[in-house]
Structure formats: C-alpha cells, structure tokens
Design a protein around this motif. Structure first.
Motif, PDB file in Angstrom:
ATOM      1  N   ALA A 251       0.846  -1.197   0.000  1.00 21.34           N
ATOM      2  CA  ALA A 251       0.000   0.000   0.000  1.00 21.34           C
ATOM      3  C   ALA A 251       0.881   1.246   0.000  1.00 21.34           C
ATOM      4  N   VAL A 252       0.332   2.332  -0.502  1.00 23.41           N
ATOM      5  CA  VAL A 252       1.053   3.598  -0.615  1.00 23.41           C
ATOM      6  C   VAL A 252       0.489   4.580   0.410  1.00 23.41           C
ATOM      7  N   HIS A 253       1.400   5.231   1.143  1.00 23.95           N
ATOM      8  CA  HIS A 253       0.966   6.277   2.067  1.00 23.95           C
ATOM      9  C   HIS A 253       0.559   7.482   1.235  1.00 23.95           C
ATOM     10  N   GLU A 254      -0.728   7.807   1.234  1.00 23.97           N
ATOM     11  CA  GLU A 254      -1.259   8.863   0.375  1.00 23.97           C
ATOM     12  C   GLU A 254      -1.426  10.188   1.086  1.00 23.97           C
ATOM     13  N   GLY A 255      -1.253  10.178   2.393  1.00 24.48           N
ATOM     14  CA  GLY A 255      -1.378  11.424   3.134  1.00 24.48           C
ATOM     15  C   GLY A 255      -1.781  11.175   4.565  1.00 24.48           C
ATOM     16  N   THR A 256      -1.841  12.254   5.318  1.00 17.21           N
ATOM     17  CA  THR A 256      -2.209  12.179   6.727  1.00 17.21           C
ATOM     18  C   THR A 256      -3.332  13.164   6.996  1.00 17.21           C
ATOM     19  N   LEU A 257      -4.402  12.651   7.559  1.00 20.55           N
ATOM     20  CA  LEU A 257      -5.512  13.490   7.976  1.00 20.55           C
ATOM     21  C   LEU A 257      -5.173  14.025   9.364  1.00 20.55           C
ATOM     22  N   ARG A 258      -5.097  15.323   9.479  1.00 21.08           N
ATOM     23  CA  ARG A 258      -4.680  15.930  10.739  1.00 21.08           C
ATOM     24  C   ARG A 258      -5.872  16.121  11.662  1.00 21.08           C
ATOM     25  N   ARG A 259      -5.666  15.674  12.909  1.00 18.96           N
ATOM     26  CA  ARG A 259      -6.645  15.865  13.985  1.00 18.96           C
ATOM     27  C   ARG A 259      -8.061  15.489  13.529  1.00 18.96           C
ATOM     28  N   ASN A 260      -8.207  14.284  12.955  1.00 20.87           N
ATOM     29  CA  ASN A 260      -9.492  13.927  12.374  1.00 20.87           C
ATOM     30  C   ASN A 260     -10.346  12.995  13.218  1.00 20.87           C
ATOM     31  N   ARG A 261      -9.801  12.460  14.298  1.00 24.84           N
ATOM     32  CA  ARG A 261     -10.588  11.532  15.108  1.00 24.84           C
ATOM     33  C   ARG A 261     -10.240  11.684  16.576  1.00 24.84           C
ATOM     34  N   ILE A 262     -11.257  11.662  17.392  1.00 27.78           N
ATOM     35  CA  ILE A 262     -11.056  11.684  18.846  1.00 27.78           C
ATOM     36  C   ILE A 262     -11.212  10.253  19.330  1.00 27.78           C
ATOM     37  N   THR A 263     -10.171   9.731  19.958  1.00 30.00           N
ATOM     38  CA  THR A 263     -10.202   8.343  20.421  1.00 30.00           C
ATOM     39  C   THR A 263     -10.950   8.249  21.748  1.00 30.00           C
ATOM     40  N   TRP A 264     -11.149   7.039  22.204  1.00 33.57           N
ATOM     41  CA  TRP A 264     -11.885   6.789  23.434  1.00 33.57           C
ATOM     42  C   TRP A 264     -11.208   7.421  24.648  1.00 33.57           C
ATOM     43  N   THR A 265      -9.906   7.706  24.554  1.00 32.84           N
ATOM     44  CA  THR A 265      -9.184   8.329  25.676  1.00 32.84           C
ATOM     45  C   THR A 265      -9.316   9.846  25.660  1.00 32.84           C
ATOM     46  N   GLY A 266      -9.876  10.398  24.562  1.00 32.55           N
ATOM     47  CA  GLY A 266      -9.962  11.844  24.394  1.00 32.55           C
ATOM     48  C   GLY A 266      -8.821  12.409  23.562  1.00 32.55           C
ATOM     49  N   TYR A 267      -7.881  11.559  23.190  1.00 30.91           N
ATOM     50  CA  TYR A 267      -6.753  11.986  22.358  1.00 30.91           C
ATOM     51  C   TYR A 267      -7.263  12.329  20.959  1.00 30.91           C
ATOM     52  N   VAL A 268      -6.827  13.450  20.425  1.00 33.00           N
ATOM     53  CA  VAL A 268      -7.187  13.829  19.060  1.00 33.00           C
ATOM     54  C   VAL A 268      -6.052  13.363  18.151  1.00 33.00           C
ATOM     55  N   ARG A 269      -6.349  12.356  17.374  1.00 32.50           N
ATOM     56  CA  ARG A 269      -5.296  11.702  16.600  1.00 32.50           C
ATOM     57  C   ARG A 269      -5.194  12.233  15.178  1.00 32.50           C
ATOM     58  N   ASP A 270      -4.028  11.984  14.600  1.00 31.57           N
ATOM     59  CA  ASP A 270      -3.798  12.157  13.172  1.00 31.57           C
ATOM     60  C   ASP A 270      -3.852  10.748  12.569  1.00 31.57           C
ATOM     61  N   THR A 271      -4.371  10.648  11.347  1.00 26.35           N
ATOM     62  CA  THR A 271      -4.572   9.348  10.716  1.00 26.35           C
ATOM     63  C   THR A 271      -3.851   9.277   9.380  1.00 26.35           C
ATOM     64  N   CYS A 272      -2.967   8.299   9.245  1.00 31.09           N
ATOM     65  CA  CYS A 272      -2.318   8.026   7.959  1.00 31.09           C
ATOM     66  C   CYS A 272      -3.304   7.264   7.075  1.00 31.09           C
ATOM     67  N   VAL A 273      -3.421   7.698   5.825  1.00 34.69           N
ATOM     68  CA  VAL A 273      -4.276   7.022   4.857  1.00 34.69           C
ATOM     69  C   VAL A 273      -3.382   6.331   3.833  1.00 34.69           C
ATOM     70  N   PHE A 274      -3.606   5.033   3.667  1.00 34.43           N
ATOM     71  CA  PHE A 274      -2.862   4.226   2.711  1.00 34.43           C
ATOM     72  C   PHE A 274      -3.840   3.691   1.675  1.00 34.43           C
ATOM     73  N   GLY A 275      -3.397   3.577   0.441  1.00 34.66           N
ATOM     74  CA  GLY A 275      -4.222   3.022  -0.616  1.00 34.66           C
ATOM     75  C   GLY A 275      -3.510   1.901  -1.331  1.00 34.66           C
ATOM     76  N   LEU A 276      -4.283   0.893  -1.693  1.00 37.11           N
ATOM     77  CA  LEU A 276      -3.774  -0.229  -2.477  1.00 37.11           C
ATOM     78  C   LEU A 276      -4.717  -0.406  -3.657  1.00 37.11           C
ATOM     79  N   LEU A 277      -4.196  -0.274  -4.862  1.00 36.70           N
ATOM     80  CA  LEU A 277      -4.996  -0.421  -6.070  1.00 36.70           C
ATOM     81  C   LEU A 277      -4.880  -1.841  -6.612  1.00 36.70           C
ATOM     82  N   ARG A 278      -5.928  -2.279  -7.252  1.00 35.12           N
ATOM     83  CA  ARG A 278      -5.951  -3.632  -7.815  1.00 35.12           C
ATOM     84  C   ARG A 278      -4.729  -3.882  -8.699  1.00 35.12           C
TER      85      ARG A 278
END
Length: 181
Positions: A146-173
């Motif tokens: 898979a290819v690292h296509e980017g990072t979503l900044r501060r896009n999810r609040i986890t169960w602990t209250g931490y505001v995380r950044d999320t790496c998005v990976f894509g794999l094409l057929r």
C-alpha cells in the motif's frame, strides 16, 4: 457486500463471520494486550468491551470477521463501509493478540485473504487508516504494498480523548501482484 462476508481459509488461519459464539473468546484475546488499546480509536478492554461490541453491531456497513489461528480465536478484522458504486473498501478494525503477531504471520495472511476477496468481488481500491502513533501497523500496511497517500490531521477523537492524526494508505488492484496474475 454479501460476497465479502463469506468465510476465508489459508492453512492454519481462518476468517469466520463474527458471531455470538466468538464474543467471549474475543474478549479474552483483547485482554491479552492491555497496553495496545491506548492507541486504538475504541477500547475493547475490560468494561469497555461490551460498549465497543454494541457500537460495532449498531454500525451496519461493516463486515466483521473473527480471526482463528490453529483453532483458537486470536482477534478480529473488518471490511469497513464497502462502497460498491465506487469500488472502494477499507480494511481495518483489526486486532491480533500478541501470540499471533510477528513471526506467526497471522496478520499478513488475514490481510492477503481480505485483499484477494475484495478484489475478486470487484473492488479496485482498498484503503487502510492508521493512527500515526501506530508504527507497527503502518509498517505492516506498507509491507503489503500500500502507498501512504497522506495524513488526515486531527481527524478523530479516540476513546481516551486523544485527538489523533490518521495516515491514509491506498492499495490499487493493479498494484496487487495476486490480482494481476
């Protein structure tokens, strides 16, 4: 979407559609790594387990699997929000207990089975979304091709209250060797 939810097997690894009979063994598997839940979006540890399972059941656009290794439930993985119109599906919600990680190779087999099934079902893009703190999962996804296509900044609040950044990976057929062959 129904074709995604069929049991898959490769050697000593089996993915079974998650059912009531898997709940208590999954609870036990989740308890075998109490530290990992700090970097997951939800906790499936102790008193949090039942609430997490209720949330999973309330989400109708996930296809969930129990991961069985050598006859023992060692975790779970999911297809998230299969979008048949756009031929895109995410693979995630994965937890594999410590005894089945690394040298056991269970996660690699699980991902290969799920990727092959998704491509066979007509999906042309698979996404993986990983907390930036989870270096082990990022390395595993990259190892799949898979290819690292980017990072979503501060896009999810986890169960602990931490505001995380999320790496998005894509794999094409066309990037998946087993789909080309």
């Amino acid at each position: 979407m129904s074709a995604l939810g069929i049991e898959m097997v490769d050697g000593d690894v089996r993915l079974e559609p998650l059912a009531d009979l898997h709940i208590e063994p999954l609870r036990a598997a989740c308890a075998r790594d109490p530290d990992i839940w700090e970097i997951y979006p939800v906790s499936m540890l102790g008193e949090h387990f039942d609430r997490a399972m209720e949330e999973f059941h309330a989400t109708s656009n996930w296809v969930r699997f129990a991961v069985i290794h050598n006859g023992t439930l060692v975790g779970m993985s999911c297809y998230i929000a299969p979008d048949e119109r756009n031929h895109v599906v995410e693979i995630g919600g994965t937890y594999i207990e410590p005894s089945a990680r690394g040298a056991a190779g269970v996660n690699t087999v699980v991902k290969r089975l799920m990727i092959n099934r998704a491509f066979a079902c007509g999906f042309t893009r698979i996404e993986f979304r990983v907390d930036t703190r989870n270096q082990r999962s990022q390395a595993a996804v990259l190892k799949l091709g898979a290819v690292h296509e980017g990072t979503l900044r501060r896009n999810r609040i986890t169960w602990t209250g931490y505001v995380r950044d999320t790496c998005v990976f894509g794999l094409l057929r066309e990037d998946w060797p087993e789909a080309r062959g």
